[in-house]
Design a protein around this motif. Structure first.
Motif, PDB file in Angstrom:
ATOM      1  N   LYS A 355       0.843  -1.209   0.000  1.00  0.00           N
ATOM      2  CA  LYS A 355       0.000   0.000   0.000  1.00  0.00           C
ATOM      3  C   LYS A 355       0.874   1.254   0.000  1.00  0.00           C
ATOM      4  O   LYS A 355       0.625   2.217  -0.720  1.00  0.00           O
ATOM      5  N   ASN A 356       1.950   1.233   0.835  1.00  0.00           N
ATOM      6  CA  ASN A 356       2.858   2.380   0.872  1.00  0.00           C
ATOM      7  C   ASN A 356       3.554   2.585  -0.457  1.00  0.00           C
ATOM      8  O   ASN A 356       3.751   3.704  -0.922  1.00  0.00           O
ATOM      9  N   LYS A 357       3.930   1.473  -1.100  1.00  0.00           N
ATOM     10  CA  LYS A 357       4.609   1.553  -2.388  1.00  0.00           C
ATOM     11  C   LYS A 357       3.683   2.148  -3.433  1.00  0.00           C
ATOM     12  O   LYS A 357       4.057   2.982  -4.252  1.00  0.00           O
ATOM     13  N   ALA A 358       2.412   1.714  -3.373  1.00  0.00           N
ATOM     14  CA  ALA A 358       1.425   2.219  -4.328  1.00  0.00           C
ATOM     15  C   ALA A 358       1.182   3.706  -4.130  1.00  0.00           C
ATOM     16  O   ALA A 358       0.930   4.452  -5.069  1.00  0.00           O
ATOM     17  N   ALA A 359       1.263   4.143  -2.876  1.00  0.00           N
ATOM     18  CA  ALA A 359       1.036   5.560  -2.584  1.00  0.00           C
ATOM     19  C   ALA A 359       2.230   6.421  -2.966  1.00  0.00           C
ATOM     20  O   ALA A 359       2.164   7.640  -2.931  1.00  0.00           O
ATOM     21  N   ASN A 360       3.352   5.737  -3.330  1.00  0.00           N
ATOM     22  CA  ASN A 360       4.552   6.438  -3.788  1.00  0.00           C
ATOM     23  C   ASN A 360       5.064   7.440  -2.758  1.00  0.00           C
ATOM     24  O   ASN A 360       5.392   8.574  -3.055  1.00  0.00           O
ATOM     25  N   GLN A 399       5.250   9.471   6.406  1.00  0.00           N
ATOM     26  CA  GLN A 399       5.439   8.031   6.541  1.00  0.00           C
ATOM     27  C   GLN A 399       4.637   7.266   5.489  1.00  0.00           C
ATOM     28  O   GLN A 399       5.119   6.331   4.880  1.00  0.00           O
ATOM     29  N   LYS A 400       3.393   7.681   5.310  1.00  0.00           N
ATOM     30  CA  LYS A 400       2.544   7.022   4.317  1.00  0.00           C
ATOM     31  C   LYS A 400       1.356   7.922   4.007  1.00  0.00           C
ATOM     32  O   LYS A 400       1.137   8.935   4.670  1.00  0.00           O
ATOM     33  N   SER A 401       0.582   7.542   2.980  1.00  0.00           N
ATOM     34  CA  SER A 401      -0.607   8.317   2.622  1.00  0.00           C
ATOM     35  C   SER A 401      -1.818   7.394   2.575  1.00  0.00           C
ATOM     36  O   SER A 401      -1.693   6.178   2.456  1.00  0.00           O
ATOM     37  N   LEU A 409     -10.471  13.258   0.121  1.00  0.00           N
ATOM     38  CA  LEU A 409      -9.215  13.866   0.536  1.00  0.00           C
ATOM     39  C   LEU A 409      -8.111  12.824   0.648  1.00  0.00           C
ATOM     40  O   LEU A 409      -8.360  11.671   0.998  1.00  0.00           O
ATOM     41  N   ASP A 410      -6.893  13.233   0.370  1.00  0.00           N
ATOM     42  CA  ASP A 410      -5.719  12.412   0.639  1.00  0.00           C
ATOM     43  C   ASP A 410      -5.137  12.853   1.974  1.00  0.00           C
ATOM     44  O   ASP A 410      -4.997  14.059   2.235  1.00  0.00           O
ATOM     45  N   TRP A 411      -4.810  11.868   2.805  1.00  0.00           N
ATOM     46  CA  TRP A 411      -4.240  12.150   4.127  1.00  0.00           C
ATOM     47  C   TRP A 411      -2.815  11.628   4.192  1.00  0.00           C
ATOM     48  O   TRP A 411      -2.500  10.589   3.628  1.00  0.00           O
ATOM     49  N   LEU A 412      -1.970  12.357   4.904  1.00  0.00           N
ATOM     50  CA  LEU A 412      -0.574  11.972   5.073  1.00  0.00           C
ATOM     51  C   LEU A 412      -0.285  11.725   6.543  1.00  0.00           C
ATOM     52  O   LEU A 412      -0.606  12.569   7.398  1.00  0.00           O
ATOM     53  N   GLY A 422       0.901  11.892  13.564  1.00  0.00           N
ATOM     54  CA  GLY A 422      -0.469  12.325  13.333  1.00  0.00           C
ATOM     55  C   GLY A 422      -0.753  12.366  11.845  1.00  0.00           C
ATOM     56  O   GLY A 422       0.109  12.044  11.018  1.00  0.00           O
ATOM     57  N   TRP A 423      -1.970  12.768  11.496  1.00  0.00           N
ATOM     58  CA  TRP A 423      -2.409  12.822  10.097  1.00  0.00           C
ATOM     59  C   TRP A 423      -2.771  14.252   9.727  1.00  0.00           C
ATOM     60  O   TRP A 423      -3.445  14.955  10.488  1.00  0.00           O
ATOM     61  N   VAL A 424      -2.314  14.679   8.533  1.00  0.00           N
ATOM     62  CA  VAL A 424      -2.695  15.993   8.015  1.00  0.00           C
ATOM     63  C   VAL A 424      -3.254  15.837   6.606  1.00  0.00           C
ATOM     64  O   VAL A 424      -2.880  14.915   5.878  1.00  0.00           O
ATOM     65  N   SER A 425      -4.155  16.737   6.245  1.00  0.00           N
ATOM     66  CA  SER A 425      -4.697  16.728   4.889  1.00  0.00           C
ATOM     67  C   SER A 425      -3.612  17.161   3.911  1.00  0.00           C
ATOM     68  O   SER A 425      -2.850  18.088   4.179  1.00  0.00           O
ATOM     69  N   SER A 426      -3.561  16.488   2.767  1.00  0.00           N
ATOM     70  CA  SER A 426      -2.554  16.836   1.755  1.00  0.00           C
ATOM     71  C   SER A 426      -2.761  18.256   1.234  1.00  0.00           C
ATOM     72  O   SER A 426      -1.846  18.860   0.690  1.00  0.00           O
TER      73      SER A 426
END
Length: 543
Positions: A355-360, A399-401, A409-412, A422-426
């Motif tokens: 999943k992380n690889k796919a999220a680049n 770390q990941k998305s 929304l995409d979260w990072l 924590g998580w922030v909005s892209s």
């Protein structure tokens, strides 16, 4: 008319923690640990007996904190609150125990308010009749709907006949019949001359019921006066607020509060330590007052250290006692070699890596906050609990998305330099392209003609305090005894000239423009007319 509620320079501060470790540090360290969050700042107002005050403001303005302070549920951090008579808070489920039945909650709350058993038996039928929740009165509150909880809480609070009534969104749930019933009861209170604070997002209800309005914004009193004066101003503000995008609204509601409150708190402390309180006082008396203040601070510091020392010793006793028991029972490492093979990675771990690889997303990817400020969330969605605040220009390692289909929304998932997660909005971050430091410095020197030149000043970064070369109009900043940046005061050129030679800045926020080099950040601040005020050069953060 006599005064019933008085707020004098009231501030309510909380500590923001990112983890349980931070909470433990806050207990143990003499000066505490964690970011200060000012829910309310320098609140001043006076309510007269018989006043019906509508408390208005967008979410996060500090309305619920104000209601808790008036009701005495939480104490202020500083300032003075005076409430004459008994106060009662009506909020959804306020003071209700989910495990107890409605009847048991009535008895418990009345006992806590000082009523005896005989008085409670006399009040019980009237409270139950007003709540009108039928057989649910003998069911646990955890089975109640929000409307039923509001009914029961309202019924208890109004029938104990308080002097000051605080209603916090209690009429936002339930049917219109119950709302009308509550408004009738509140009108009875008005006729008796009781003081009522009505907190609501319904401007129609505020106009109908209140004759004064207290408008809170970012934890401060923006306006206080009659309904005719304040509500039209607030309605105009709401129209402008609703025109903002969803992201802009969230930023406004969630982010401005701490930044403004913290700044003004510092300003008020500075003012307190300077002239106002010592004007007209003889110098020897001023010196004595300052000495007394120092002594009080020293005593408070010693008291905090003593309390925390006791806590540390208690924790050590528990830990050592537990360790001794574990050793005796063979629960700890006993020196035997562990011959077990390393476990194969689980299927979930493999999927996680894919999943992380796919999220680049690479571990060394750094993102910078591009909005004035943003919440860091516990989970990748807007409704999750905020665990921290991020401000314009701050750096985070990704770390990941993760994509949230419901919000689009995409979260990072990010960490800061203290390894807090924590998580922030892209949408709140940017990934600036790096520029060549020497090229940026050369172009700025040629355009503005710094004295000193950046070629001379930049090598001072990294030098020990005292070893750096002094320059006119230059102020150094330090970290761990070394120069980590400098600021040069300017009064020449404009930001438009800079853009012509360097292009658009990677990050821009009002009067602040940031160009990212390979090792350094070049930060330009401007006056309102676009003329450059200062240039700050500092080392880029390492995460």
């Amino acid at each position: 008319m006599s005064q019933s509620v008085i707020f004098e320079n009231v501030t309510k501060k909380y500590k923001m923690h990112y983890s349980n470790t931070d909470r433990i540090k806050d207990i143990l360290l003499p000066n505490g640990y964690g970011e200060d969050f000012y829910a309310l700042q320098n609140i001043n107002f006076t309510a007269e007996k018989g006043d019906v005050i509508g408390v208005i403001g967008v979410n996060g303005a500090g309305k619920s904190t104000l209601s808790n302070l008036i009701a005495g549920i939480v104490p202020p951090t500083s300032g003075k609150i005076e409430v004459k008579g008994q106060s009662s808070l009506i909020a959804i489920a306020a003071g209700l125990n989910n495990q107890l039945t409605g009847r048991e909650n009535i008895e418990l709350k009345c006992l806590m308010l000082g009523f005896n058993k005989k008085e409670i038996r006399a009040l019980m039928p009237e409270i139950i009749e007003f709540a009108d929740i039928g057989k649910f009165i003998d069911q646990p509150v955890k089975k109640y709907s929000s409307g039923m909880k509001s009914r029961l809480g309202f019924a208890i609070s109004v029938n104990i006949d308080p002097d000051v009534l605080v209603i916090d969104e209690a009429l936002s749930v339930g049917d219109q019949t119950f709302t009308d019933k509550c408004l009738d009861k509140m009108n009875e209170f008005k006729e008796k001359g009781k003081t009522i604070f009505f907190i609501s997002h319904s401007i129609g209800q505020v106009k109908k019921f209140c004759h004064k309005a207290l408008w809170l914004e970012a934890g401060e009193v923006r306006a206080f006066g009659t309904i005719e004066e304040i509500v039209p101003q607030y309605e105009k503000f709401l129209k402008e607020f609703k025109k903002m995008s969803k992201e802009e609204q969230k930023n406004f509601k969630q982010l401005v509060l701490e930044k403004r409150s913290k700044l003004q708190e510092q300003e008020s402390q500075t003012a307190e330590e300077n002239t106002p309180k010592t004007k007209g006082v003889p110098d020897d008396k001023v010196a004595q007052l300052r000495q007394d203040r120092k002594e009080r601070r020293k005593k408070n510091a010693y008291a905090r250290i003593a309390k925390r020392t006791i806590l540390v010793l208690a924790l050590l006793v528990v830990v050592l006692g537990g360790a001794g028991f574990a050793v005796k029972s063979g629960g700890l490492f006993d020196g035997k070699t562990d011959n077990t093979k390393t476990a194969e990675p689980s299927q979930a771990h493999v999927q996680h890596q894919k999943k992380n690889k796919a999220a680049n997303v690479k571990d060394d990817h750094i993102r910078y906050i591009k909005v004035p400020s943003a919440y860091i969330h516990a989970k990748p969605n807007m409704d999750s609990e905020p665990v921290g605040m991020a401000y314009f220009g701050q750096a985070y390692k990704v770390q990941k998305s993760q994509h949230d289909k419901s919000e689009g929304l995409d979260w990072l998932k990010v960490t800061d330099k203290k390894s807090r997660e924590g998580w922030v909005s892209s949408k709140t971050v940017a990934y600036p392209k790096e520029l060549k430091d020497d090229k940026v410095a050369k172009k700025l020197d040629k355009l503005i003609g710094f004295s000193p030149s950046l070629k001379e000043a930049i090598p001072m970064i990294g030098k020990q305090k005292g070893e750096k070369k002094p320059f006119d109009y230059t102020n150094y900043s330090f970290k761990d005894g070394h120069v980590n940046g400098f600021t040069i005061n300017l009064r020449e050129s404009s930001i438009s000239d800079v853009k012509k030679v360097l292009g658009k800045p990677q990050l821009k926020q009002k009067d602040k423009f940031i160009y990212h080099g390979e090792k350094y950040e070049f930060i330009l601040t401007t006056f309102k007319d676009g003329t450059i005020n200062q240039l700050t050069v500092k080392k880029r953060p390492s995460l």
